[in-house]
Design a protein around this motif. Structure first.
Motif, mmCIF file in Angstrom:
data_model
loop_
_atom_site.group_PDB
_atom_site.id
_atom_site.type_symbol
_atom_site.label_atom_id
_atom_site.label_comp_id
_atom_site.label_asym_id
_atom_site.label_seq_id
_atom_site.Cartn_x
_atom_site.Cartn_y
_atom_site.Cartn_z
ATOM 1 N N VAL A 85 0.839 -1.201 0.000
ATOM 2 C CA VAL A 85 0.000 0.000 0.000
ATOM 3 C C VAL A 85 0.871 1.247 0.000
ATOM 4 N N PHE A 86 1.932 1.234 0.800
ATOM 5 C CA PHE A 86 2.825 2.383 0.858
ATOM 6 C C PHE A 86 3.630 2.527 -0.433
ATOM 7 N N THR A 87 4.010 1.411 -1.038
ATOM 8 C CA THR A 87 4.749 1.479 -2.299
ATOM 9 C C THR A 87 3.892 2.117 -3.388
ATOM 10 N N VAL A 88 2.624 1.743 -3.441
ATOM 11 C CA VAL A 88 1.703 2.357 -4.407
ATOM 12 C C VAL A 88 1.597 3.856 -4.150
ATOM 13 N N LEU A 89 1.478 4.231 -2.887
ATOM 14 C CA LEU A 89 1.389 5.646 -2.528
ATOM 15 C C LEU A 89 2.649 6.398 -2.942
ATOM 16 N N PHE A 90 3.812 5.810 -2.677
ATOM 17 C CA PHE A 90 5.072 6.471 -3.021
ATOM 18 C C PHE A 90 5.247 6.607 -4.533
ATOM 19 N N CYS A 91 4.851 5.582 -5.287
ATOM 20 C CA CYS A 91 4.935 5.671 -6.751
ATOM 21 C C CYS A 91 4.007 6.762 -7.287
#
Length: 269
Positions: A85-91
């Motif tokens: 979830v955080f990786t999607v947000l960061f991307c």
């Protein structure tokens, strides 16, 4: 401090910063705290997606289509808090920073890229490379335009500097380069388990929330290209192709297709 707390260990702890975050929220706020964290992260992602749509297209209708599409599909594939979830947000934040820089020519927006790199490598190191690949999509667009002798949308220099910052930022972790390289041995070790762990399998036709949007988007983009002769910036196409391929590769990656890959629809709708 976070750079020395792992000294003396003979192993690496993947996603150590995420583990500390989850542990402390669970310790102080219980299960409700984790639910609230998921809700807040989802709302933040929706806001970022809205800003992405707003930045690349002035059409207000498209902004809300982008947000509603992203959030509905996101809730189908992300029912609980996890590093993905955080990786999607960061991307999504990385795309926003680059697009804001392109529109406003303010280098301050690119400073966010190294910051995101530091957060990503410590929150979800096995997918740190996703930030680099987003950056590469824009570099590829610039090279493609130069090859076709078309004036690029942006200057390459600041983006190259930001890319160096992304790479250097990845080294700010307790384990150095080994933590960055971790994705490759981890992928190799997961191969024997690909048929055992359900989320590592390729999505079959029962995953309608993946196949229906992807097929419709492919038809739409083909229509624009072959019948309308509309030229879509290469970076948007590469982002859609790359994140869609990730969804084809494993069920757990569908979350990227349904969020970060949707910016091309904001541009073309």
């Amino acid at each position: 401090d976070f750079l020395t707390m792992h000294d003396g260990m003979d192993f690496m702890i993947p996603q150590w910063l995420f583990a500390i975050l989850i542990y402390n929220i669970r310790e102080f706020f219980g299960g409700y705290g984790l639910t609230i964290l998921m809700v807040l992260t989802s709302l933040l992602l929706g806001f970022v997606q809205y800003q992405n749509a707003k930045t690349v297209n002035d059409n207000k209708r498209n902004r809300w289509i982008m947000v509603l599409l992203t959030m509905c599909l996101f809730q189908l594939v992300a029912s609980h808090i996890r590093p993905f979830v955080f990786t999607v947000l960061f991307c999504s934040l990385e795309i926003l920073c680059i697009e804001k820089w392109i529109r406003h020519s303010r280098f301050e927006w690119l400073i966010g890229l190294p910051v995101l790199s530091v957060l990503q490598i410590n929150m979800h190191n096995s997918l740190w490379i996703s930030l680099l690949l987003v950056w590469i999509c824009y570099i590829a667009e610039w090279l493609w335009n130069k090859f076709r002798k078309i004036s690029p949308r942006f200057a390459i220099g600041p983006l190259l500097i930001a890319g160096v910052g992304i790479i250097l930022g990845s080294l700010l972790n307790p384990y150095g380069f080994d933590y960055v390289w971790y994705i490759f041995p981890s992928m190799e070790s997961l191969k024997p388990l690909s048929n055992t762990i359900s989320e590592l399998r390729h999505p079959d036709l029962s995953f309608w929330y993946f196949w229906i949007p992807v097929v419709l988007e492919a038809i739409w983009l083909s229509y624009l290209f072959f019948f309308k002769k509309k030229m879509i910036p290469m970076s948007y196409l590469l982002l859609w192709i790359g994140f869609t391929f990730m969804g084809f590769w494993a069920i757990r990656n569908i979350i990227f297709t349904m969020t970060c890959g949707q910016i091309v629809i904001s541009v073309t709708a």
